[in-house]
Motif scaffolding. Structure first.
Motif, PDB file in Angstrom:
ATOM      1  N   ASN A  13     -22.177 -44.672   4.454  1.00 17.57           N
ATOM      2  CA  ASN A  13     -22.374 -46.096   4.220  1.00 17.57           C
ATOM      3  C   ASN A  13     -23.819 -46.388   3.824  1.00 17.57           C
ATOM      4  OD1 ASN A  13     -21.214 -48.865   4.373  1.00 17.57           O
ATOM      5  ND2 ASN A  13     -22.870 -49.151   5.850  1.00 17.57           N
ATOM      6  N   GLN A  39     -24.607 -43.441   8.271  1.00 13.77           N
ATOM      7  CA  GLN A  39     -25.315 -44.564   7.666  1.00 13.77           C
ATOM      8  C   GLN A  39     -26.596 -44.068   7.019  1.00 13.77           C
ATOM      9  OE1 GLN A  39     -24.605 -47.891   7.426  1.00 13.77           O
ATOM     10  NE2 GLN A  39     -26.544 -48.312   6.402  1.00 13.77           N
ATOM     11  N   SER A  84     -26.720 -52.125   7.899  1.00 10.01           N
ATOM     12  CA  SER A  84     -25.890 -51.166   8.631  1.00 10.01           C
ATOM     13  C   SER A  84     -24.742 -51.807   9.401  1.00 10.01           C
ATOM     14  CB  SER A  84     -26.759 -50.384   9.626  1.00 10.01           C
ATOM     15  OG  SER A  84     -27.248 -51.258  10.646  1.00 10.01           O
ATOM     16  N   ALA A 137     -21.111 -50.524   9.116  1.00  2.00           N
ATOM     17  CA  ALA A 137     -20.908 -49.243   9.794  1.00  2.00           C
ATOM     18  C   ALA A 137     -20.870 -49.430  11.305  1.00  2.00           C
ATOM     19  CB  ALA A 137     -22.007 -48.265   9.411  1.00  2.00           C
ATOM     20  N   MET A 154     -21.239 -42.210  15.089  1.00  4.20           N
ATOM     21  CA  MET A 154     -22.084 -42.674  13.993  1.00  4.20           C
ATOM     22  C   MET A 154     -23.467 -42.057  14.114  1.00  4.20           C
ATOM     23  SD  MET A 154     -23.070 -46.643  13.068  1.00  4.20           S
ATOM     24  CE  MET A 154     -24.588 -47.053  12.183  1.00  4.20           C
ATOM     25  N   THR A 173     -27.440 -42.192  11.825  1.00  5.19           N
ATOM     26  CA  THR A 173     -28.169 -42.923  10.791  1.00  5.19           C
ATOM     27  C   THR A 173     -29.366 -42.116  10.311  1.00  5.19           C
ATOM     28  OG1 THR A 173     -27.547 -45.084  11.707  1.00  5.19           O
ATOM     29  CG2 THR A 173     -29.474 -45.022  10.266  1.00  5.19           C
ATOM     30  N   ALA A 189     -28.068 -50.317  14.380  1.00 12.24           N
ATOM     31  CA  ALA A 189     -27.744 -48.938  13.995  1.00 12.24           C
ATOM     32  C   ALA A 189     -28.271 -47.952  15.033  1.00 12.24           C
ATOM     33  CB  ALA A 189     -28.319 -48.626  12.624  1.00 12.24           C
ATOM     34  N   SER A 220     -25.744 -45.496  16.996  1.00 11.44           N
ATOM     35  CA  SER A 220     -25.788 -44.119  16.507  1.00 11.44           C
ATOM     36  C   SER A 220     -26.014 -43.122  17.638  1.00 11.44           C
ATOM     37  CB  SER A 220     -26.902 -43.952  15.469  1.00 11.44           C
ATOM     38  OG  SER A 220     -26.638 -44.723  14.317  1.00 11.44           O
TER      39      SER A 220
END
Length: 386
Positions: free
Chosen positions: A6, A86, A92, A95, A110, A112, A141, A145
């Motif tokens: 993303n 991401q 973000s 996501a 996730m 980043t 994020a 993450s």
């Protein structure tokens, strides 16, 4: 395993790093890019989901853009990825929301990658609504993450200083494809001292933070080229300083502005250049986070001269405090005179020393910043968090 990549804005040329590692992993991983908007002048090699592909770009640059985030989040969730990756902590939220657990499913892991502006958006720099919005996205994020991957040690330090959790930070240098970026096979580049035409190259955004004016000033201050030899300064890229640079080219025929070029053309220019110059400068409190173009040039066995700004020394060698590196030289930030001296130093090297510098440049990148290494590390991370 399915990987959702993303990114808020996806541009090619420009954001090749979003897809390069995924393409290398395509035998084991299925990847798709999700973006709010994109300008694709080159084939990304992967499917790209654009919820707003029918809307005018002018609309996308207004407050309507956040409204598209919900559509992107749903698209990511409906694709059912095993990992959401991401790129850039900014924009973000699609996501972040897609990663949240649902009634019938658990959360999606996730991670980043921090590329620069995202981490700097957390550092106060005067009141700005857009910076506050970006900072909100980056913090979201970081909270969601499992890992944060800054592209340099310098950027990791900025992120820690800005309050991101050090326990989640793991530096992952973006590797360069040394099979795509390689020395010319059709001919051997002559040392500049023996060449009828010296070629100095700059690749990047034509903007104040890239030190375009410093490069031009250093070039114009160089001693004259040897008899029976010419000298060129070639710029690849576009940006707000392009009109100024074209005016300089009108006044001095040795300066050439090539504009944006597709990647194969950039590789060819790097293969033909005698050295690449990068003169990144502080701008609005930010510095260069890494400088991937330095790795690309060195992979083509092209020496580099660069300002030691931000993370650029990490793209030149393992000793980040040194001024001399395997494939070139770093210069104190903003020192135009020293920049010119080191450019002249490379141009006047004897042929043996020059070709040794070229060989060392490629050897260092092949060993320390090869995309094979970074891809293997990324695959391990995907497996670790999934």
């Amino acid at each position: 395993m399915k990987i959702a990549l993303n990114v808020g804005v996806f541009n090619l040329p420009g954001h090749y790093f979003v897809v390069d590692h995924a393409l290398r992993l395509s035998n084991s991983y299925e990847s798709q890019v999700f973006a709010l908007m994109a300008t694709l002048r080159d084939n990304p090699g992967l499917p790209v989901h654009l919820p707003a592909h029918k809307l005018k770009a002018s609309i996308l640059r207004t407050s309507a853009l956040p409204l598209l985030m919900l559509s992107t989040s749903r698209a990511i969730r409906d694709w059912k990825p095993d990992v959401i990756h991401q790129h850039f902590g900014t924009w973000s939220l699609p996501a972040v929301h897609a990663a949240k657990p649902r009634a019938t499913t658990g959360s999606t892991p996730m991670l980043t990658t921090l590329h620069g502006y995202d981490a700097f958006s957390l550092v106060p720099n005067g009141p700005s609504a857009i910076q506050s919005w970006h900072a909100h996205n980056v913090r979201a994020a970081a909270k969601t993450s499992r890992l944060l991957l800054p592209v340099s040690r310098y950027l990791a330090d900025i992120a820690i200083h800005a309050g991101l959790p050090a326990s989640k930070l793991e530096v992952l240098y973006l590797g360069v494809d040394t099979e795509e970026f390689h020395p010319a096979t059709s001919h051997k580049r002559q040392a500049p001292i023996n060449s009828p035409s010296e070629i100095i190259l700059s690749v990047g955004n034509l903007a104040e933070n890239k030190g375009v004016r410093d490069i031009v000033a250093a070039f114009k201050a160089l001693p004259p080229a040897p008899p029976n030899s010419s000298r060129q300064l070639r710029f690849i890229g576009d940006g707000p300083l392009r009109p100024w640079l074209q005016q300089q080219a009108t006044l001095d025929a040795r300066i050439q502005v090539l504009g944006r070029l597709p990647r194969p053309a950039v590789v060819k220019e790097m293969q033909n250049a005698h050295l690449l110059v990068m003169a990144s400068l502080p701008y609005r409190g930010r510095r260069e986070s890494a400088g991937l173009v330095l790795l690309e040039a060195q992979a083509c066995a092209t020496p580099v001269v660069a300002y030691a700004s931000g993370g650029t020394p990490e793209m030149l060698g393992e000793d980040h405090n040194s001024r001399q590196h395997p494939g070139g030289f770093s210069v104190p930030e903003g020192d135009q005179q020293e920049l010119g001296r080191q450019i002249h130093n490379v141009l006047t090297m004897d042929a043996l020393s020059y070709h040794e510098l070229c060989s060392q440049a490629r050897a260092w990148v092949t060993k320390h910043r090869n995309i094979q290494n970074s891809t293997a590390t990324l695959a391990e991370i995907y497996s670790q968090i999934s």
